[in-house]
Scaffold this motif. Structure first.
Motif, PDB file in Angstrom:
ATOM      1  N   LEU A   2      40.706 -22.113  46.617  1.00 22.26           N
ATOM      2  CA  LEU A   2      41.227 -21.043  47.462  1.00 22.26           C
ATOM      3  C   LEU A   2      40.646 -19.718  46.990  1.00 22.26           C
ATOM      4  O   LEU A   2      40.381 -19.536  45.806  1.00 22.26           O
ATOM      5  N   LYS A   3      40.494 -18.795  47.902  1.00 23.93           N
ATOM      6  CA  LYS A   3      40.001 -17.466  47.553  1.00 23.93           C
ATOM      7  C   LYS A   3      41.140 -16.612  47.011  1.00 23.93           C
ATOM      8  O   LYS A   3      42.265 -16.692  47.486  1.00 23.93           O
ATOM      9  N   GLY A   4      40.829 -15.811  46.013  1.00 23.79           N
ATOM     10  CA  GLY A   4      41.797 -14.843  45.509  1.00 23.79           C
ATOM     11  C   GLY A   4      42.832 -15.400  44.542  1.00 23.79           C
ATOM     12  O   GLY A   4      43.680 -14.662  44.056  1.00 23.79           O
ATOM     13  N   ILE A   5      42.794 -16.689  44.277  1.00 25.32           N
ATOM     14  CA  ILE A   5      43.753 -17.304  43.357  1.00 25.32           C
ATOM     15  C   ILE A   5      43.077 -17.410  41.988  1.00 25.32           C
ATOM     16  O   ILE A   5      41.996 -17.997  41.884  1.00 25.32           O
ATOM     17  N   PRO A   6      43.684 -16.872  40.941  1.00 25.51           N
ATOM     18  CA  PRO A   6      43.074 -17.006  39.614  1.00 25.51           C
ATOM     19  C   PRO A   6      42.880 -18.477  39.255  1.00 25.51           C
ATOM     20  O   PRO A   6      43.799 -19.285  39.392  1.00 25.51           O
ATOM     21  N   GLN A   7      41.686 -18.832  38.806  1.00 20.09           N
ATOM     22  CA  GLN A   7      41.353 -20.228  38.512  1.00 20.09           C
ATOM     23  C   GLN A   7      42.215 -20.823  37.403  1.00 20.09           C
ATOM     24  O   GLN A   7      42.368 -22.036  37.331  1.00 20.09           O
ATOM     25  N   ILE A   8      42.774 -20.003  36.561  1.00 15.60           N
ATOM     26  CA  ILE A   8      43.595 -20.499  35.456  1.00 15.60           C
ATOM     27  C   ILE A   8      44.914 -21.095  35.945  1.00 15.60           C
ATOM     28  O   ILE A   8      45.554 -21.866  35.239  1.00 15.60           O
ATOM     29  N   LEU A   9      45.318 -20.751  37.175  1.00 20.29           N
ATOM     30  CA  LEU A   9      46.574 -21.267  37.732  1.00 20.29           C
ATOM     31  C   LEU A   9      46.303 -22.609  38.409  1.00 20.29           C
ATOM     32  O   LEU A   9      45.647 -22.675  39.441  1.00 20.29           O
ATOM     33  N   SER A  10      46.847 -23.653  37.832  1.00 23.12           N
ATOM     34  CA  SER A  10      46.639 -25.000  38.367  1.00 23.12           C
ATOM     35  C   SER A  10      47.408 -25.177  39.678  1.00 23.12           C
ATOM     36  O   SER A  10      48.358 -24.437  39.956  1.00 23.12           O
ATOM     37  N   PRO A  11      47.036 -26.171  40.479  1.00 19.42           N
ATOM     38  CA  PRO A  11      47.801 -26.448  41.698  1.00 19.42           C
ATOM     39  C   PRO A  11      49.281 -26.698  41.404  1.00 19.42           C
ATOM     40  O   PRO A  11      50.149 -26.249  42.142  1.00 19.42           O
ATOM     41  N   GLU A  54      46.496 -14.199  29.172  1.00 23.08           N
ATOM     42  CA  GLU A  54      45.697 -14.588  30.338  1.00 23.08           C
ATOM     43  C   GLU A  54      46.549 -15.264  31.420  1.00 23.08           C
ATOM     44  O   GLU A  54      46.314 -15.070  32.612  1.00 23.08           O
ATOM     45  N   ILE A  55      47.559 -15.999  31.012  1.00 25.47           N
ATOM     46  CA  ILE A  55      48.476 -16.614  31.978  1.00 25.47           C
ATOM     47  C   ILE A  55      49.332 -15.523  32.633  1.00 25.47           C
ATOM     48  O   ILE A  55      49.533 -15.521  33.855  1.00 25.47           O
ATOM     49  N   LEU A  56      49.837 -14.594  31.827  1.00 24.71           N
ATOM     50  CA  LEU A  56      50.646 -13.482  32.347  1.00 24.71           C
ATOM     51  C   LEU A  56      49.862 -12.692  33.388  1.00 24.71           C
ATOM     52  O   LEU A  56      50.377 -12.405  34.477  1.00 24.71           O
ATOM     53  N   GLU A  57      48.632 -12.352  33.069  1.00 20.52           N
ATOM     54  CA  GLU A  57      47.793 -11.579  33.995  1.00 20.52           C
ATOM     55  C   GLU A  57      47.619 -12.325  35.317  1.00 20.52           C
ATOM     56  O   GLU A  57      47.769 -11.758  36.396  1.00 20.52           O
ATOM     57  N   ALA A  58      47.317 -13.593  35.246  1.00 25.10           N
ATOM     58  CA  ALA A  58      47.098 -14.385  36.463  1.00 25.10           C
ATOM     59  C   ALA A  58      48.372 -14.484  37.301  1.00 25.10           C
ATOM     60  O   ALA A  58      48.334 -14.337  38.523  1.00 25.10           O
ATOM     61  N   ILE A  59      49.495 -14.711  36.652  1.00 21.61           N
ATOM     62  CA  ILE A  59      50.766 -14.842  37.375  1.00 21.61           C
ATOM     63  C   ILE A  59      51.144 -13.538  38.050  1.00 21.61           C
ATOM     64  O   ILE A  59      51.565 -13.530  39.215  1.00 21.61           O
ATOM     65  N   LEU A  60      50.994 -12.426  37.343  1.00 23.43           N
ATOM     66  CA  LEU A  60      51.425 -11.141  37.920  1.00 23.43           C
ATOM     67  C   LEU A  60      50.567 -10.704  39.105  1.00 23.43           C
ATOM     68  O   LEU A  60      50.984  -9.842  39.879  1.00 23.43           O
TER      69      LEU A  60
END
Length: 146
Positions: A2-11, A54-60
């Motif tokens: 998906l576009k715009g979704i940080p790659q570190i966030l798993s499905p 890095e997880i915090l940044e992606a989630i926010l």
């Protein structure tokens, strides 16, 4: 993909974040946090190999913080007499300031055992490989008004 979704966030993690509602809480846990035993009533998602910042940044980038509480972000306080420095907290505050206009004022502290008690009521616990001590952070979800 998906576009715009940080790659570190798993499905799996994206699905759970989407399922969460207003005022639900999540913990991004350091490597020492007892995620599985604290998360008996929560969903536990493993993000091994990643640190909390890095997880915090992606989630926010996707997750609104609760605007109806003073501290939608809480950190686990250092135990009195424990000679631990927490420079990672400054990193968290810098990240939070990018995504919430309250900046570091959105961040509070919770005594260690009270933090554990609240973690047992969390919707989600994200287990990381973070090595910093006292690096656990709790987020409370807000609403999207648009």
């Amino acid at each position: 993909m998906l576009k715009g979704i940080p790659q570190i966030l798993s499905p799996e993690l994206l699905k759970v974040l989407c399922e969460m509602g207003h005022s639900d809480r999540l913990i991004i846990a350091d490597g020492n946090f007892p995620a599985e035993s604290m998360g008996k009533n929560a969903i536990v998602v493993r993000c091994d190999g990643h640190g909390v910042p890095e997880i915090l940044e992606a989630i926010l980038k996707l997750f609104p913080l609760d605007s109806y509480v003073e501290h939608p972000v809480n950190l686990m306080e250092v135990m009195p007499g424990d000679p631990v420095e927490t420079p990672i907290w400054d990193t968290y505050k810098n990240i939070i300031s990018k995504y919430d206009e309250r900046g570091e004022k959105a961040v509070g502290n919770i005594e260690r055992f009270a933090f554990y008690a609240q973690a047992k009521e969390a919707y989600l616990i994200i287990a990381t490989s973070e090595k910093a001590l006292y690096a656990n952070i709790m987020l409370q979800k807000g609403v999207i008004a648009d």
